[in-house]
Design an enzyme around this catalytic site. Structure first.
Site, mmCIF file in Angstrom:
data_model
loop_
_atom_site.group_PDB
_atom_site.id
_atom_site.type_symbol
_atom_site.label_atom_id
_atom_site.label_comp_id
_atom_site.label_asym_id
_atom_site.label_seq_id
_atom_site.Cartn_x
_atom_site.Cartn_y
_atom_site.Cartn_z
ATOM 1 N N SER A 36 7.019 5.489 2.624
ATOM 2 C CA SER A 36 7.808 4.259 2.709
ATOM 3 C C SER A 36 8.474 3.856 1.390
ATOM 4 O O SER A 36 9.646 3.448 1.403
ATOM 5 C CB SER A 36 6.956 3.113 3.262
ATOM 6 N N ASP B 184 0.744 -1.758 4.876
ATOM 7 C CA ASP B 184 0.379 -0.536 5.591
ATOM 8 C C ASP B 184 -0.941 0.003 5.033
ATOM 9 O O ASP B 184 -0.972 1.051 4.385
ATOM 10 C CB ASP B 184 1.519 0.486 5.432
ATOM 11 N N HIS C 225 0.868 -1.184 0.000
ATOM 12 C CA HIS C 225 0.000 0.000 0.000
ATOM 13 C C HIS C 225 0.903 1.231 0.000
ATOM 14 O O HIS C 225 1.030 1.944 0.995
ATOM 15 C CB HIS C 225 -0.915 0.005 1.228
#
Length: 277
Positions: A95, A159, A41
Site C-alpha cells: 500500500s 491494515d 501499518h
C-alpha cells in the site's frame, strides 16, 4: 513479530484491498487541492513474488497471478493492474508504494511501520518518492499526531496483521478518536472476515462515535478441500466513502470474483452499514 506479509503479498485479499485503495486515491485526485495519506501499518512497501516465502505459501498464485494476461473491463481494475504491472511480474507493491506512486506534487504520504527490519526496507523503497516519508513507530500511537492533516483532505489506511489479542480494543480506541480529530477524512480499515462479529462491534462503536457514512465491501473466494485455516474471506470498513465509490467497487468486485473464486460458494458484496439520507 510472527506475521510476515512476504507470505501473503499479492493474495486475493491484497487484490481486493488495493483496488479499494486505488478507488479512494482516484477520487481524492479529482480536486486540485492537496491531500495526505496516513498508512498506519505500512509494511516494507515492495515484495518479491519469487521469494522462498511467497513460493512456499503460493498465495500470490491464487491472487494477482490470475490477472497476468487479463484485459480488464472496469476502469478501476485497469488502473490497479497498470500500477501492479509497472513493477514487473516478479514484484508486488504494498500500500505505501501504491500510494507513493499515485501522489501528485502537492500531495503527501506518511507511512508508519513499527518493526525495525520492515521499516528499514520501507524507508529504502520510498527513497525515490519525495512526497512519501517513512516513520518508525506504533501506528496506533502515532496516528493522532498526524491528524488533522495540514492539507485538510486525506485518507487513513489501517491494515493491521491481527496477531495481537487486543487488536480490536486498540482499533476501538484509535479509530473513533481519529474520526473526532479528522471527521471528513476517508478511512479504510482492513480485516479478515473470520473476525466478523468483532468487526460488527467495531462498526457499532464507529456509529456511536458519530460516523454517518459507513460502507462494508467484502470478498469471499470460497474454500477448496483441505484448505485448513487458509484465509478465504476479507473485507473493509470504509468511513466516508467518496461519491460512487460503492458502485466502482461493485463493478470491480464482480469482475475479479470469477478469477479468484476457489469454489461455488464464492461471493462478493458491497453493503452500506450506515448512510446519510
Amino acid at each position: 513479530m510472527n506475521y510476515r506479509h512476504e507470505y501473503h503479498a499479492g493474495n486475493f485479499a491484497d487484490v481486493h484491498k488495493h483496488i479499494a485503495l486505488m478507488a479512494a486515491l482516484r477520487h481524492l485526485k479529482k480536486k486540485a487541492k492537496p491531500f495526505a495519506v496516513i498508512d498506519t501499518h505500512a509494511g516494507r512497501g515492495l515484495y518479491a513474488l519469487d521469494s522462498d516465502e511467497a513460493c512456499r505459501s503460493g498465495e500470490a498464485a491464487d491472487g494477482i497471478a490470475k490477472f497476468r494476461n487479463y484485459e480488464p473491463q472496469s476502469p478501476l481494475l485497469r488502473e490497479y493492474l497498470d500500477m501492479v504491472r509497472s513493477f514487473g511480474p516478479a514484484k508486488y507493491p504494498g500500500s505505501p508504494l501504491i500510494v507513493a506512486k499515485s501522489l501528485r506534487l502537492q500531495d503527501r504520504c506518511a507511512a508508519i511501520e513499527k518493526h525495525p527490519a520492515e521499516f528499514a526496507a520501507l524507508r529504502q523503497t520510498l527513497v525515490p518518492f519525495r512526497q512519501a516519508g517513512a516513520i518508525e513507530g506504533d501506528g496506533y500511537l502515532l496516528l493522532p499526531r498526524q491528524l488533522p492533516p495540514k492539507e485538510s483532505r486525506g485518507l487513513v489506511l489501517i491494515d493491521p496483521p491481527y496477531e495481537e489479542p487486543d487488536e480490536f480494543a486498540r482499533l476501538g480506541q484509535t479509530v473513533p478518536a481519529a474520526v473526532r480529530k479528522f471527521a471528513t477524512g476517508v478511512y479504510l480499515i482492513w480485516y479478515p472476515l473470520k473476525l466478523a462479529s468483532r468487526v460488527d462491534a467495531l462498526a457499532g462503536e464507529l456509529l456511536a462515535a458519530g460516523v454517518t457514512d459507513l460502507l462494508k465491501p467484502t470478498m469471499d473466494v470460497g474454500c477448496e478441500p483441505n484448505a485448513g485455516n487458509r484465509l478465504s474471506a476479507a473485507g473493509l470498513l470504509v468511513i466516508n466513502p467518496p461519491y460512487e465509490f460503492d458502485a466502482e467497487m461493485r463493478a470491480a468486485s464482480d469482475e475479479i470474483l470469477p478469477l479468484l473464486a476457489r469454489g461455488p460458494a464464492a461471493h462478493a458484496a458491497v453493503e452500506w452499514v450506515a448512510r446519510r439520507t
